[in-house]
Design an enzyme around this catalytic site. Structure first.
Site, mmCIF file in Angstrom:
data_model
loop_
_atom_site.group_PDB
_atom_site.id
_atom_site.type_symbol
_atom_site.label_atom_id
_atom_site.label_comp_id
_atom_site.label_asym_id
_atom_site.label_seq_id
_atom_site.Cartn_x
_atom_site.Cartn_y
_atom_site.Cartn_z
ATOM 1 N N ILE A 33 0.909 -1.465 0.181
ATOM 2 C CA ILE A 33 0.142 0.444 0.243
ATOM 3 C C ILE A 33 0.650 1.201 -0.298
ATOM 4 O O ILE A 33 0.038 2.864 -0.676
ATOM 5 C CB ILE A 33 -1.561 0.095 1.391
ATOM 6 C CG1 ILE A 33 -2.289 0.895 1.062
ATOM 7 C CG2 ILE A 33 0.287 0.357 2.604
ATOM 8 C CD1 ILE A 33 -3.378 0.562 2.232
ATOM 9 N N ASN A 90 11.792 -8.462 6.806
ATOM 10 C CA ASN A 90 12.049 -7.426 7.630
ATOM 11 C C ASN A 90 11.869 -8.593 8.978
ATOM 12 O O ASN A 90 10.577 -9.317 9.392
ATOM 13 C CB ASN A 90 11.810 -6.120 8.240
ATOM 14 C CG ASN A 90 11.685 -5.745 6.979
ATOM 15 O OD1 ASN A 90 12.615 -5.743 6.293
ATOM 16 N ND2 ASN A 90 10.296 -4.648 6.405
ATOM 17 N N VAL A 99 3.665 -5.320 10.573
ATOM 18 C CA VAL A 99 3.115 -6.443 10.254
ATOM 19 C C VAL A 99 3.292 -7.807 10.502
ATOM 20 O O VAL A 99 4.634 -8.173 9.841
ATOM 21 C CB VAL A 99 2.183 -6.722 8.800
ATOM 22 C CG1 VAL A 99 1.259 -8.159 8.987
ATOM 23 C CG2 VAL A 99 1.354 -5.028 8.707
ATOM 24 N N HIS A 103 6.463 -12.382 5.719
ATOM 25 C CA HIS A 103 5.638 -11.858 4.613
ATOM 26 C C HIS A 103 7.244 -11.496 3.703
ATOM 27 O O HIS A 103 8.024 -10.410 4.699
ATOM 28 C CB HIS A 103 5.002 -9.995 4.790
ATOM 29 C CG HIS A 103 4.941 -9.302 5.001
ATOM 30 N ND1 HIS A 103 5.151 -9.592 6.394
ATOM 31 C CD2 HIS A 103 6.128 -7.822 4.777
ATOM 32 C CE1 HIS A 103 5.734 -8.559 7.279
ATOM 33 N NE2 HIS A 103 5.931 -7.514 6.363
ATOM 34 N N HIS A 105 9.050 -8.933 0.533
ATOM 35 C CA HIS A 105 9.018 -8.239 0.174
ATOM 36 C C HIS A 105 9.785 -7.964 -1.974
ATOM 37 O O HIS A 105 11.055 -8.775 -1.248
ATOM 38 C CB HIS A 105 10.097 -6.220 0.984
ATOM 39 C CG HIS A 105 8.977 -5.421 1.528
ATOM 40 N ND1 HIS A 105 7.975 -5.189 2.249
ATOM 41 C CD2 HIS A 105 9.275 -6.306 3.149
ATOM 42 C CE1 HIS A 105 7.975 -4.836 2.991
ATOM 43 N NE2 HIS A 105 8.063 -5.803 3.670
HETATM 44 P P1 AMP Z 1 6.964 -5.078 7.411
HETATM 45 O O1 AMP Z 1 7.502 -3.631 7.795
HETATM 46 O O2 AMP Z 1 8.349 -5.511 7.249
HETATM 47 O O3 AMP Z 1 6.291 -5.310 8.038
HETATM 48 O O4 AMP Z 1 5.435 -4.457 6.304
HETATM 49 C C1 AMP Z 1 4.496 -4.383 6.203
HETATM 50 C C2 AMP Z 1 4.183 -3.907 4.824
HETATM 51 O O5 AMP Z 1 3.150 -3.907 4.529
HETATM 52 C C3 AMP Z 1 4.610 -1.924 4.389
HETATM 53 O O6 AMP Z 1 5.908 -2.178 4.061
HETATM 54 C C4 AMP Z 1 3.094 -1.927 4.199
HETATM 55 O O7 AMP Z 1 3.331 -0.409 3.923
HETATM 56 C C5 AMP Z 1 2.301 -2.840 3.695
HETATM 57 N N1 AMP Z 1 0.958 -2.494 4.248
HETATM 58 C C6 AMP Z 1 0.250 -2.285 5.292
HETATM 59 N N2 AMP Z 1 -1.122 -2.159 5.513
HETATM 60 C C7 AMP Z 1 -1.439 -2.573 3.755
HETATM 61 C C8 AMP Z 1 -2.141 -3.322 3.239
HETATM 62 N N3 AMP Z 1 -3.445 -2.666 3.888
HETATM 63 N N4 AMP Z 1 -2.352 -3.559 2.174
HETATM 64 C C9 AMP Z 1 -0.691 -3.211 1.124
HETATM 65 N N5 AMP Z 1 -0.133 -2.992 2.097
HETATM 66 C C10 AMP Z 1 -0.359 -3.024 3.285
#
Ligand code: AMP
Length: 120
Positions: A33, A90, A99, A103, A105
């Site tokens: 996002i 991360n 989150v 995941h 990236h």
């Molecule tokens: P991390 O910092 O590795 O936990 O990555 C979490 C990622 O999730 C970040 O790059 C956010 O921009 C992304 N993110 C948060 N909310 C959403 C969402 N609703 N849809 C898509 N990506 C999201």
């Protein structure tokens, strides 16, 4: 949301919207996002919730392989595999994990520059 649920669990269940760009039996890929590159896609496991990379068990090794292969497949399909890309996982605070649902990236679409601690 249960204790083990996350934002990405909601995306998996289509309870909140996301731009889904990849799906196979084990992996879902959707656009970040807040993209940090022209291409920024997140790949998550569909059937197992692992909060961080540090929580991975040896018997879950294939799960990481599936995330990596999904990203590689997407890169080939979208035509930027030859130009190159970066994948990042991360883990916890110092990496800025926000989150807690494992995941990967995928960043691509332009030269990505150096990474790490700024100034090094
Ligand atoms: P991390 O910092 O590795 O936990 O990555 C979490 C990622 O999730 C970040 O790059 C956010 O921009 C992304 N993110 C948060 N909310 C959403 C969402 N609703 N849809 C898509 N990506 C999201």
């Amino acid at each position: 949301m249960t204790q083990n649920d996350t934002l990405f669990g909601k995306i998996l269940r289509r309870e909140i919207p996301a731009t889904i760009v990849y799906e196979d039996d084990d992996v879902l890929g959707f656009k970040d996002i807040a993209p940090q590159a022209p291409v920024h896609v997140l790949f998550i496991p569909k059937h197992v919730l692992v909060p961080t990379m540090d929580d991975l068990l040896p018997e879950q090794a294939a799960l990481v392989g599936k995330l990596v292969l999904a990203a590689a497949e997407y890169a080939r399909r979208e035509g930027f595999a030859q130009d190159g890309y970066r994948v990042v996982i991360n883990c916890r605070e110092h990496a800025g994990q926000t989150v807690f649902h494992l995941h990967l990236h995928l960043l691509a679409g332009a030269p990505l520059g150096h990474f790490g601690v700024p100034g090094r």
